[in-house]
Design a protein around this motif. Structure first.
Motif, mmCIF file in Angstrom:
data_model
loop_
_atom_site.group_PDB
_atom_site.id
_atom_site.type_symbol
_atom_site.label_atom_id
_atom_site.label_comp_id
_atom_site.label_asym_id
_atom_site.label_seq_id
_atom_site.Cartn_x
_atom_site.Cartn_y
_atom_site.Cartn_z
ATOM 1 N N ARG B 320 125.742 -3.362 -10.418
ATOM 2 C CA ARG B 320 125.755 -4.701 -9.850
ATOM 3 C C ARG B 320 125.209 -4.694 -8.434
ATOM 4 N NH1 ARG B 320 127.691 -9.525 -10.948
ATOM 5 N NH2 ARG B 320 127.517 -10.690 -9.017
ATOM 6 N N GLU B 324 121.987 -6.601 -6.985
ATOM 7 C CA GLU B 324 122.116 -7.526 -5.853
ATOM 8 C C GLU B 324 121.251 -7.100 -4.682
ATOM 9 O OE1 GLU B 324 126.137 -8.365 -4.778
ATOM 10 O OE2 GLU B 324 126.524 -9.479 -6.627
ATOM 11 N N VAL B 327 117.656 -8.080 -5.525
ATOM 12 C CA VAL B 327 117.423 -9.513 -5.385
ATOM 13 C C VAL B 327 117.519 -9.934 -3.925
ATOM 14 C CG1 VAL B 327 118.283 -11.786 -6.060
ATOM 15 C CG2 VAL B 327 118.256 -9.942 -7.709
ATOM 16 N N LEU B 329 120.656 -9.993 -2.147
ATOM 17 C CA LEU B 329 121.964 -10.552 -1.811
ATOM 18 C C LEU B 329 122.811 -9.577 -1.007
ATOM 19 C CD1 LEU B 329 122.833 -12.332 -5.172
ATOM 20 C CD2 LEU B 329 122.235 -13.404 -3.012
ATOM 21 N N VAL B 349 116.222 -13.660 -0.148
ATOM 22 C CA VAL B 349 116.118 -13.819 -1.600
ATOM 23 C C VAL B 349 114.905 -14.680 -1.989
ATOM 24 C CG1 VAL B 349 117.312 -14.587 -3.681
ATOM 25 C CG2 VAL B 349 118.619 -13.675 -1.769
ATOM 26 N N ALA B 350 114.776 -15.831 -1.327
ATOM 27 C CA ALA B 350 113.736 -16.778 -1.734
ATOM 28 C C ALA B 350 112.349 -16.139 -1.668
ATOM 29 C CB ALA B 350 113.806 -18.025 -0.851
ATOM 30 N N LEU B 353 111.804 -13.785 -4.615
ATOM 31 C CA LEU B 353 111.554 -14.482 -5.874
ATOM 32 C C LEU B 353 110.140 -15.051 -5.876
ATOM 33 C CD1 LEU B 353 114.934 -16.377 -6.424
ATOM 34 C CD2 LEU B 353 114.290 -14.088 -7.145
ATOM 35 N N CYS B 359 115.355 -12.566 -11.981
ATOM 36 C CA CYS B 359 116.629 -11.926 -12.304
ATOM 37 C C CYS B 359 117.346 -12.693 -13.402
ATOM 38 C CB CYS B 359 117.503 -11.874 -11.041
ATOM 39 S SG CYS B 359 119.108 -11.146 -11.322
ATOM 40 N N PRO B 361 121.004 -12.990 -14.401
ATOM 41 C CA PRO B 361 122.271 -12.551 -13.816
ATOM 42 C C PRO B 361 123.251 -12.024 -14.861
ATOM 43 C CG PRO B 361 122.124 -14.936 -13.790
ATOM 44 C CD PRO B 361 120.825 -14.445 -14.312
ATOM 45 N N GLU B 367 127.135 -17.148 -12.742
ATOM 46 C CA GLU B 367 126.021 -16.930 -11.819
ATOM 47 C C GLU B 367 124.719 -17.558 -12.268
ATOM 48 O OE1 GLU B 367 127.516 -12.483 -10.515
ATOM 49 O OE2 GLU B 367 126.150 -12.754 -12.185
ATOM 50 N N GLY B 382 115.674 -22.023 -9.223
ATOM 51 C CA GLY B 382 114.853 -20.841 -8.969
ATOM 52 C C GLY B 382 113.390 -21.125 -9.216
#
Lengths: 348, 531, 306
Positions: B320, B324, B327, B329, B349-350, B353, B359, B361, B367, B382
């Motif tokens: 996990r 994270e 991504v 986080l 994050v943005a 992506l 991702c 989740p 999530e 997203g």
């Protein structure tokens, strides 16, 4: 759409039940106070919607209520619970009054004075929620506590200003000197005493709708409110959204305070909008937090408030009772909604 | 030989025949909205056997067990215990009859100790908890049934296999006579499965009856005395002795149509990997700290274009945290993450992506979705930065994209405005996968991190999800598939990396994997042997 | 000014005194929250408790009757909250806030209907202690409720951590499904915790006229309910830590009165702000690493599917 038809019927049932119970309880109270309910109701109807004067009363009350409930809805849509609208209303009123006093020396007209004062009111509301907002996004402190505590602080601050530095010595109570004409709102229904704030508040509500449902930032705000974890994974900054939502929320409430000063009292006073903030929560719940639906919902509640004020004058109906009745209406409506939802789970 | 029947009837071995079945469910039906979860099911289990209930996800196995344990109320049907009709309206009723269930996802109170979890609901102490006495009781019970667990351990600190044994202990404390285990092997290493099956066998020898619910043929044939196969809410084969059937027969029952048999047995082939495939997602010496501990230590891992790399590990090994951190986080404490050669370690994050990371989740309901909003709005989460570049929310554009995915993935919904919360798990996952795949489609070499993407889904949706992952890879993407289900990884990955306590010590090349060797690494045994 | 008054016997005694209603409310709240229900109607419940408690005590000339009546009223509201949040699974925040408003209105209305408008508000007997001069005399001479509530804190601690009921309560707040699967009646535990908690909260409200004012007024709760709610978080859902936190808030309140006597040049409104500002500052500390019951605010639905 059989489902939609059933939903519609449930809603009608909920509101009818709430209305019936409200009337029943009100009647019981009036009778308990030793009066005949029928003439009392007749007067109350006149004083809320039946005459220009009554309608004006209703519209004037609707204005700060609409902005307070919009403030709560804006926060709620982002998953934040601003319940300090009463404090932010005061803060907005303080800043609008202060700016009014400053502008008095400059002798500016309405064209300059009014926008500046109302802008100051919005800023005041936003400033009053700045600390809770920052505490939320930096330390994760739940804004329920901080905003509600600031309600008490704001009340004491107004009491200080209205009895101290800004006090009107002629008034003999917690009330300030009047603000100059340049920062007062023009009338909408001059004969009945309705000021134009209700137009402004409705425009703000429509603008809030457009923001929430027609911009990407509004979508992000709603997404955070619906599921912060999912929004975060999609690259939405929770901090930025919460900060934005809470500041907008505070600004809306603050504007309500400014309008109340500029439109109704032309002064700052203790008990400016008695508990309108907390009433705003109830109305927002009732309207399902939808900015456009807030407008009719607030009108309905304003009628209730104006009518109960009338009953207070005619039969000594306690003002606390209306508070209780409003809560009762909301509890019945959300209760019926919940019953309905229980019946239609597991749709697919 | 009448004497033999008598002895076997007294608990030691399975007993079929003359006496009434231990538990007998007749004509059980249960409906959830439009879904007929159980449709006139007949099921019986005999005293002292290990009875396997086999079926794909969504076949109604868990619903049937939930009816037996009082979690669901059947719409129709009757349950008999020892030949007498009974009413089971709550788990408490079931326990009184000696029927107990160990759910697939263990249900323990994490911040309580083992002994508190075991005695909960059956404290027998009068007014006060008699700590020492009860702790002692639990310790004795654990010893008697050969379940080595420290009664004072806080449950949150236990491994998955141990938590399962706490569940069993709970039921033993309640003097369960029938133990139902729902998919108990899914998240266990092969070694832990061995240990669990050993425990079950020894329990049966002491008079217990066991129902083992599973979708894994291997488990079914290995431990079951008799098998019942379910499909689409119905029983298709009832109480077949394990010795009288084989894998092929079971598969036919499982999926129905005979012509599909071959297809299902043989997984879709992996897209071939170009020898010159460029690295897309590179993790170099990545370390991550979360409050109080080091979650990831010096991890290096590369996923190339066209490749599906699996990440195996027992739950809570750092999968996990890795996802994270990828991504964005979790902040990194050291090392780098590169996407197509660009260092994205410090990016929010943005930006990641937007640069081609996507991702799926882990926990789709918590999530992945916007429960209070319509499907179309969950879908664009997203994607919204791709779809609305100028900041205006164009609902028409969103609907167009969402409807395309609803059609293509066969999401069961009346329309795209339907509330997301009303979708079933499988349909929710289709929306989420569709979204991730579309995010990938905007890039030549995207990287997709898929966290347990098939958990709890029915067989067709599982195949569909796997198909989409292959599709992303074959179009030039890199897929990191994180799963606690080793079978899933072995069937779908070019390579499998194993994570143990926040470190990746081994990467295995497919397609021929050694299940037990990977298991050793998942449990960290390679370390103990080395040291 | 003389700063030694900050730790005088007087101020310490008042600290315990002012902490008492807060503590009682927080103990009620912690019982409820441990079961997984957040009661945000707490401020309103205290108001209702104050009104009903005052009226009953006034009419019956007995504070005991007053507290009993307040608890009965609180229990009824608690039942409503329990039905809405546990059976109907309404949002605990929404319904809690609505009930808060309902209670505030009802409290005021009841007082108006029973007492009417009077120039001199009626008064009740307040609980009195022996008092004294030395620290020991002050600390042992406080009114009875001070000690009763401290004793209650011990009782609540023992119930939560050393009885079967407490074990079930904790389990319901952490993982209701696990508890349910073991035959624990989650609904009954949550109902019980919500009703009992609401009764204690209402009793805490009743203590305000009985300890502080001898009269009832509409805004007399003054945020104490919200402060008690914060106290539960600050105390990490542990009764003894809540007592310590309650003393802290009690001290600030005592200090505020003391400073009011000393600093006559400061407008009184600013001194009255002190407790509220203090709560805001403490909130930062309270939230650092606070992890409440995992199932707090989550309705339990037995047939919910994953």
């Amino acid at each position: 759409m059989e489902g939609a038809a059933r939903d519609w019927r449930w809603s009608v049932l909920a509101y009818a039940l709430a209305l019936a119970l409200t009337l029943a309880v009100t009647t019981v109270i009036i009778v308990a106070l030793g009066h005949d309910p029928i003439p009392a109701y007749r007067t109350a109807l006149k004083d809320s919607v039946g005459t220009i004067g009554g309608l004006s009363q209703t519209l004037n009350r609707m204005t700060p209520l609409l902005l307070a409930s919009l403030a709560f809805a804006l926060g709620f849509k982002a998953g934040a619970f601003n319940i300090g609208m009463d404090g932010q209303i005061y803060a907005g009123a303080i800043l609008a009054t202060g700016v009014g006093f400053l502008l008095a020396d400059l002798e500016v007209g309405r064209i300059v004075g009014l926008p500046v004062a109302l802008l100051a009111a919005g800023v005041g509301g936003a400033l009053w929620i700045l600390l809770p907002a920052v505490m939320r996004v930096v330390w994760g402190v739940n804004e329920i506590f901080t905003t509600v505590m600031l309600n008490f602080v704001a009340t004491l601050l107004v009491e200080y200003l209205a009895t101290g530095p800004w006090n009107d010595p002629m008034a003999g109570e917690a009330i300030t000197l009047p603000v100059p004409r340049g920062v007062t709102l023009p009338m909408l229904l001059a004969r009945g005493g309705a000021h134009s704030g209700v137009i402004l508040a409705s425009i703000v509500a429509l603008a809030a709708w457009a923001f929430l449902y027609r911009t990407r930032a509004g979508y992000e705000l709603r997404a955070v409110g619906s599921n912060p974890l999912a929004a975060q994974m999609a690259g939405i900054s929770l901090r930025r959204v919460h900060l934005l939502a809470l500041l907008l929320s505070g600004a809306a409430a603050g504007l309500g305070g400014g309008i109340e000063v500029a439109g109704v009292h032309h002064r700052l006073l203790l008990g400016l909008t008695p508990d309108y903030g907390i009433m705003g929560i109830l109305i927002a719940v009732l309207a399902g937090f939808h900015p456009v639906l807030l407008i009719p919902a607030n009108f309905a509640f304003a009628v209730l408030v104006a009518a109960s004020d009338s009953l207070q004058r005619t039969v000594g109906f306690p003002s606390a009772a209306v508070f209780m009745l409003q809560a009762l209406v909301v509890i019945i409506v959300i209760g019926v909604q919940a019953l309905q939802q229980r019946r239609r789970r597991f749709v697919i | 030989m009448p004497s033999l029947t008598e002895t076997s009837g007294r608990g030691a071995g399975p007993s079929f025949g003359a006496e009434p079945p231990f538990v007998h469910a007749q004509g059980i039906s249960k409906r959830f909205g439009a879904i007929q979860a159980l449709d006139g099911v007949n099921f019986e289990v005999a005293r002292g056997e290990i009875h396997v209930v086999l079926g794909e996800n969504g076949a109604g196995k868990t619903s049937l067990m939930s009816v037996l344990t009082g979690l669901y109320q059947a719409d129709a049907g009757e349950i008999l215990v020892d030949g007498r009709p009974v009413r089971i309206t709550s788990p408490a009723d079931a326990l009184r009859l000696g029927i107990a269930m160990v759910p697939q996802h263990v249900e323990l109170v994490n911040n309580l100790t083992v002994w508190e979890n075991v005695i909960l609901g059956r404290e027998q102490g009068g007014l006060f908890l008699r700590r020492d006495h009860q702790r002692q009781q639990v310790a004795e019970l654990a010893q008697r049934y050969d379940l080595p667990i420290d009664p004072d351990a806080v449950v949150a600190s236990l491994a998955a296999g141990q938590k399962q044994k706490v569940e069993i202990l709970k039921m033993l404390h309640r003097q369960a006579r029938l133990l139902i285990l729902d998919e108990p092997t899914t998240y266990l290493t092969p070694q832990e499965v061995d240990s669990l099956f050993g425990t079950l066998t020894s329990l049966v020898q002491r008079g217990m009856t066991v129902i083992l619910v599973t979708h894994k043929l291997r488990d079914a044939l290995r431990i079951g005395n008799r098998l019942t196969v379910m499909r689409g809410g119905r029983v298709v084969a009832a109480g077949v002795p394990a010795s009288e059937t084989d894998e092929l027969q079971l598969v036919r029952w499982l999926i129905g149509g005979q012509d599909e048999t071959g297809q299902l047995l043989e997984a879709e082939p992996l897209p071939p990997l170009g020898s010159e495939a460029a690295p897309v997602l590179q993790v170099e010496n990545l370390s991550v700290q979360v409050p109080g501990r080091v979650a990831l230590r010096d991890i290096s891992l590369t996923v190339r274009a066209g490749e599906i790399v699996g990440l195996a590990g027992v739950a809570g090994s750092g999968q996990r945290e890795l996802a994270e951190a990828l991504v964005g986080l979790l902040p990194t404490a050291g090392g780098r993450v590169l996407l197509n050669g660009t260092d994205i370690t410090a990016w929010p994050v943005a930006h990641r992506l937007d640069a081609g990371l996507a991702c799926i989740p882990e926990d789709r309901l918590r999530e992945g979705i916007l429960p209070s909003m319509p499907i179309v709005e969950t879908f664009v989460l997203g994607l919204h930065r791709y779809l609305f570049p100028d900041g205006r929310y164009r609902i028409g554009k969103a609907l167009e994209a969402a409807n395309r995915v609803i059609d293509e993935y066969k999401v069961k919904t009346p329309h795209a405005w339907f509330p997301t919360a009303a979708l079933s798990g499988g349909n929710v996952q289709k929306v989420i996968v569709g979204r991730a795949v579309q995010m990938c489609s905007y890039h030549r070499h995207p990287a997709l991190v898929a966290m347990n993407p098939t958990r709890g889904l029915d067989v067709r949706t599982v195949r569909d999800v796997h198909h989409r992952l292959r599709q992303v890879a074959s179009q030039g993407g890199a897929v990191l598939l994180v799963s606690e289900d080793l079978d899933e990884l072995m069937g779908n990955c070019h390579r499998i990396a194993v994570i143990y306590q926040g470190r990746v010590d081994a990467v295995f090349d497919g397609p021929d994997y050694d299940r037990y060797q990977i298991g050793e690494y998942m449990l960290g045994r390679h370390e103990r042997e080395a040291g | 000014m003389d700063w030694s008054v900050l730790l005088s016997a007087d101020v310490l005694g008042q600290m315990l005194f002012f902490a008492t209603p807060l503590l009682l409310a927080a103990l009620g709240e912690v019982i409820t929250e441990r079961s997984g229900v957040l009661n945000v109607a707490i401020e309103g419940l205290m108001a209702l408790g104050a009104s009903v408690g005052f009226l009953a005590a006034y009419l019956a000339a007995s504070n005991g009757v007053g507290i009993g009546a307040a608890m009965a009223a609180g229990g009824l509201i608690g039942l409503l909250l329990a039905y809405g949040t546990i059976s109907l699974q309404v949002s605990q925040l929404t319904l809690g806030l609505a009930l808060h408003v309902l209670c505030v209105g009802l409290a005021s209305l009841l007082y108006r209907l029973v007492v009417g408008l009077q120039f001199v508000p009626p008064q009740i007997q307040t609980f009195r202690g022996k008092g004294g001069d030395t620290l020991w005399q002050v600390l042992t001479g406080l009114p009875g409720p001070v000690y009763a509530v401290l004793l209650l804190a011990v009782v609540v601690h023992v119930i939560i951590f050393h009885t079967p009921v407490g074990l079930r309560l904790r389990a319901c707040g952490e993982n209701p499904r696990a508890a349910d699967l073991l035959g624990v009646n989650v609904f009954r535990i949550r109902y019980l915790a919500t009703v009992v908690g609401s009764m204690l909260i209402a009793a805490a409200g009743a203590l305000l006229p009985m300890m502080l004012t001898a009269t009832y007024s509409d805004r007399m709760i003054g945020g104490r309910g919200w402060i008690a709610l914060m106290l539960v978080i600050l105390g990490r859902w542990l009764p003894f830590r809540i007592v310590l936190g309650g003393w802290l808030f009690g001290y600030v309140e005592a200090l505020q009165y003391r400073l009011g006597l000393q600093l006559v040049t400061v407008p009184p409104q600013f001194l009255l702000m002190l407790p509220y500002v203090f709560v805001i500052l403490v909130a930062i500390r309270a939230y650092g690493g606070a992890a409440g019951p995992q199932a707090l605010m989550r309705p339990y639905d037995r047939e919910a599917r994953g």
